[in-house]
Design an enzyme around this catalytic site. Structure first.
Site, PDB file in Angstrom:
ATOM      1  N   LYS A  71       0.802  -1.238   0.000  1.00 20.03           N
ATOM      2  CA  LYS A  71       0.000   0.000   0.000  1.00 20.03           C
ATOM      3  C   LYS A  71       0.831   1.281   0.000  1.00 20.03           C
ATOM      4  O   LYS A  71       0.385   2.288  -0.537  1.00 20.03           O
ATOM      5  CB  LYS A  71      -0.927   0.019   1.212  1.00 20.03           C
ATOM      6  CG  LYS A  71      -2.060  -0.974   1.144  1.00 20.03           C
ATOM      7  CD  LYS A  71      -2.811  -0.862   2.443  1.00 20.03           C
ATOM      8  CE  LYS A  71      -4.141  -1.499   2.414  1.00 20.03           C
ATOM      9  NZ  LYS A  71      -4.958  -1.070   3.557  1.00 20.03           N
ATOM     10  N   ASP A 108     -10.299   3.542   1.999  1.00 20.77           N
ATOM     11  CA  ASP A 108     -10.653   3.306   3.409  1.00 20.77           C
ATOM     12  C   ASP A 108     -11.373   4.534   3.982  1.00 20.77           C
ATOM     13  O   ASP A 108     -12.226   4.412   4.866  1.00 20.77           O
ATOM     14  CB  ASP A 108      -9.410   3.006   4.248  1.00 20.77           C
ATOM     15  CG  ASP A 108      -8.965   1.555   4.104  1.00 20.77           C
ATOM     16  OD1 ASP A 108      -9.776   0.720   3.679  1.00 20.77           O
ATOM     17  OD2 ASP A 108      -7.792   1.259   4.418  1.00 20.77           O
TER      18      ASP A 108
HETATM   19  N1  LIG Z   1     -12.634  -2.517   8.905  1.00 20.95           N
HETATM   20  C1  LIG Z   1     -11.755  -2.219   7.974  1.00 20.95           C
HETATM   21  O1  LIG Z   1     -12.080  -2.039   6.792  1.00 20.95           O
HETATM   22  C2  LIG Z   1     -10.318  -2.045   8.376  1.00 20.95           C
HETATM   23  C3  LIG Z   1      -9.461  -1.318   7.545  1.00 20.95           C
HETATM   24  C4  LIG Z   1      -8.122  -1.161   7.932  1.00 20.95           C
HETATM   25  C5  LIG Z   1      -7.671  -1.754   9.121  1.00 20.95           C
HETATM   26  N2  LIG Z   1      -8.555  -2.447   9.900  1.00 20.95           N
HETATM   27  C6  LIG Z   1      -8.104  -3.012  11.167  1.00 20.95           C
HETATM   28  O2  LIG Z   1      -7.591  -1.959  11.979  1.00 20.95           O
HETATM   29  C7  LIG Z   1      -6.560  -2.454  12.837  1.00 20.95           C
HETATM   30  C8  LIG Z   1      -5.306  -1.587  12.689  1.00 20.95           C
HETATM   31  O3  LIG Z   1      -4.820  -1.669  11.372  1.00 20.95           O
HETATM   32  P1  LIG Z   1      -3.572  -0.786  10.904  1.00 20.95           P
HETATM   33  O4  LIG Z   1      -3.337  -1.127   9.478  1.00 20.95           O
HETATM   34  O5  LIG Z   1      -3.766   0.629  11.274  1.00 20.95           O
HETATM   35  O6  LIG Z   1      -2.402  -1.432  11.804  1.00 20.95           O
HETATM   36  P2  LIG Z   1      -1.025  -0.755  12.245  1.00 20.95           P
HETATM   37  O7  LIG Z   1      -0.590   0.257  11.258  1.00 20.95           O
HETATM   38  O8  LIG Z   1      -0.144  -1.905  12.577  1.00 20.95           O
HETATM   39  O9  LIG Z   1      -1.396   0.036  13.617  1.00 20.95           O
HETATM   40  C9  LIG Z   1      -1.727  -0.686  14.788  1.00 20.95           C
HETATM   41  C10 LIG Z   1      -2.114   0.284  15.895  1.00 20.95           C
HETATM   42  O10 LIG Z   1      -2.459  -0.484  17.062  1.00 20.95           O
HETATM   43  C11 LIG Z   1      -1.671  -0.024  18.172  1.00 20.95           C
HETATM   44  N3  LIG Z   1      -1.358  -1.136  19.066  1.00 20.95           N
HETATM   45  C12 LIG Z   1      -0.957  -2.385  18.735  1.00 20.95           C
HETATM   46  N4  LIG Z   1      -0.736  -3.116  19.847  1.00 20.95           N
HETATM   47  C13 LIG Z   1      -0.982  -2.302  20.904  1.00 20.95           C
HETATM   48  C14 LIG Z   1      -0.942  -2.465  22.321  1.00 20.95           C
HETATM   49  N5  LIG Z   1      -0.575  -3.652  22.874  1.00 20.95           N
HETATM   50  N6  LIG Z   1      -1.284  -1.427  23.114  1.00 20.95           N
HETATM   51  C15 LIG Z   1      -1.657  -0.232  22.569  1.00 20.95           C
HETATM   52  N7  LIG Z   1      -1.708  -0.016  21.237  1.00 20.95           N
HETATM   53  C16 LIG Z   1      -1.391  -1.034  20.411  1.00 20.95           C
HETATM   54  C17 LIG Z   1      -0.407   0.531  17.534  1.00 20.95           C
HETATM   55  O11 LIG Z   1       0.228   1.408  18.444  1.00 20.95           O
HETATM   56  P3  LIG Z   1       1.778   1.810  18.242  1.00 20.95           P
HETATM   57  O12 LIG Z   1       1.788   2.922  17.219  1.00 20.95           O
HETATM   58  O13 LIG Z   1       2.205   2.240  19.586  1.00 20.95           O
HETATM   59  O14 LIG Z   1       2.488   0.573  17.774  1.00 20.95           O
HETATM   60  C18 LIG Z   1      -0.992   1.240  16.314  1.00 20.95           C
HETATM   61  O15 LIG Z   1      -1.546   2.490  16.675  1.00 20.95           O
HETATM   62  C19 LIG Z   1      -6.349  -3.913  12.439  1.00 20.95           C
HETATM   63  O16 LIG Z   1      -7.111  -4.708  13.317  1.00 20.95           O
HETATM   64  C20 LIG Z   1      -6.931  -3.966  11.036  1.00 20.95           C
HETATM   65  O17 LIG Z   1      -7.360  -5.231  10.687  1.00 20.95           O
HETATM   66  C21 LIG Z   1      -9.858  -2.594   9.559  1.00 20.95           C
END
Ligand SMILES: NC(=O)c1ccc[n+]([C@@H]2O[C@H](COP(=O)([O-])OP(=O)(O)OC[C@H]3O[C@@H](n4cnc5c(N)ncnc54)[C@H](OP(=O)(O)O)[C@@H]3O)[C@@H](O)[C@H]2O)c1
Length: 301
Positions: A71, A108
């Site tokens: 992406k 998104d």
């Molecule tokens: N419904 C949909 O269409 C859709 C679309 C996109 C994504 N999603 C979902 O959204 C979620 C995030 O996706 P992403 O692409 O943004 O992932 P990402 O870039 O890896 O970001 C993950 C986020 O979660 C936080 N995090 C992870 N573990 C943590 C913990 N133990 N304590 C506190 N914060 C924590 C991270 O904080 P740090 O910055 O501190 O690491 C970061 O802010 C996933 O579950 C994904 O499947 C859904």
């Protein structure tokens, strides 16, 4: 399905790609609307992304979706990038334009907004500050949508403050103040809020749960969790019990597919209960296998 020389082609590039739900989503619509088209998973190694994208026009593809790990890298390969996608720093939809050039969007933003409108049509951006938990790729799309829709204050709460500060900087908008808050202050940030959105991976199967006490959140606030494996996260269950209106993450996934589909296949499509059921059925059943499906969910598509 009968595939002929005139069948329209689209697909999704990722590495790995086997667990993507996008083929189920787009082929459902193709079938439902009786379109002569097909949408295929394309396993493209990171080092071959440019070759694969450049081949789309030559192969007669109308375009494709992109998922992990492509992406961000695709931004530098395509010919035209939608300005919002550029600010977000990621694209997930590529359209082969009539001149053969590659145009890229981040749908998104659209998916989040349309899902919210669908489930809570009377929610107003003026209802109060928005609290966004997380500062990853998904948070960027959510913040862009909320700011575009007229939310005047976004409280961005993240474990890693530097990442949150970067997001607030990149997505700064003239009429929206984005403030950053440490993870330990997530409960205090809920005071007077009009909407709470979890964009962290916490609560997803295979990940730790999201620990948050909702006491400070006005009951009128809408609670959104963009995680959709499981569909009803602990956050949504707790919010529902307190009387909040809740929005799960599946609708965002389904709505984000619409702009690409409409560009490739020429027909506007809608998100129906039948579609939700069909895509839900592609998510792995509960148990150890679910963790694998959940990890794949990080790619969102
Ligand atoms: N419904 C949909 O269409 C859709 C679309 C996109 C994504 N999603 C979902 O959204 C979620 C995030 O996706 P992403 O692409 O943004 O992932 P990402 O870039 O890896 O970001 C993950 C986020 O979660 C936080 N995090 C992870 N573990 C943590 C913990 N133990 N304590 C506190 N914060 C924590 C991270 O904080 P740090 O910055 O501190 O690491 C970061 O802010 C996933 O579950 C994904 O499947 C859904």
């Amino acid at each position: 399905m009968r595939i002929t020389g005139s069948t329209r082609l689209a697909g999704i590039m990722g590495w790995p790609i086997a667990h993507s739900r996008s083929p189920a989503l787009h082929n459902f619509w193709l079938d439902q609307y009786g379109i002569d088209g097909v949408y295929v998973p394309l396993a493209v190694r990171p080092e071959q992304l440019e070759t694969a994208l450049r081949a789309l026009p030559a192969l007669g593809f109308r375009g494709c979706n992109l998922t992990i790990p492509h992406k961000q890298k695709a931004l530098a390969i395509v010919d035209r990038v939608d300005p919002v996608a550029r600010r977000i720093g990621a694209v997930n939809t590529v359209v082969v334009a009539s001149d053969g050039r590659l145009e890229a969007w981040n749908t998104d933003v659209y998916g989040f907004r349309e899902n919210l409108r669908d489930i809570v049509p009377d929610w107003q951006a003026t209802a109060g500050p928005a609290v966004v938990l997380g500062a990853g790729g998904a948070a960027r799309a959510v913040i862009a949508a909320l700011a575009e829709d007229g939310v005047s204050e976004i409280r961005l709460v993240n474990r890693t403050m530097a990442r949150a500060a970067e997001v607030a900087h990149d997505l700064a908008a003239p009429r929206c103040r984005i403030t950053v808050h440490p993870w330990g202050e997530r409960e205090a940030a809920l005071r007077d809020a009009g909407i709470l959105v979890n964009t962290t991976s916490l609560g997803m199967v295979g990940e730790p749960g999201l620990e948050i006490e909702l006491t400070e959140l006005p009951v009128s606030a809408v609670v959104v969790d963009i995680v959709y494996v499981p569909l009803e996260t602990r956050l949504l269950a707790a919010a529902r019990q307190r009387g909040h209106r809740v929005v799960d993450g599946l609708g965002m996934l389904l709505h984000q597919g619409r702009p690409g589909f409409e560009a490739w296949f020429g027909i506007p499509v809608r998100v129906s209960d039948e579609l939700r059921t069909a895509v839900l059925a592609t998510l792995a059943p509960a148990g150890p296998a679910m963790a694998g499906a959940a990890r794949q969910q990080r790619g969102s598509q």
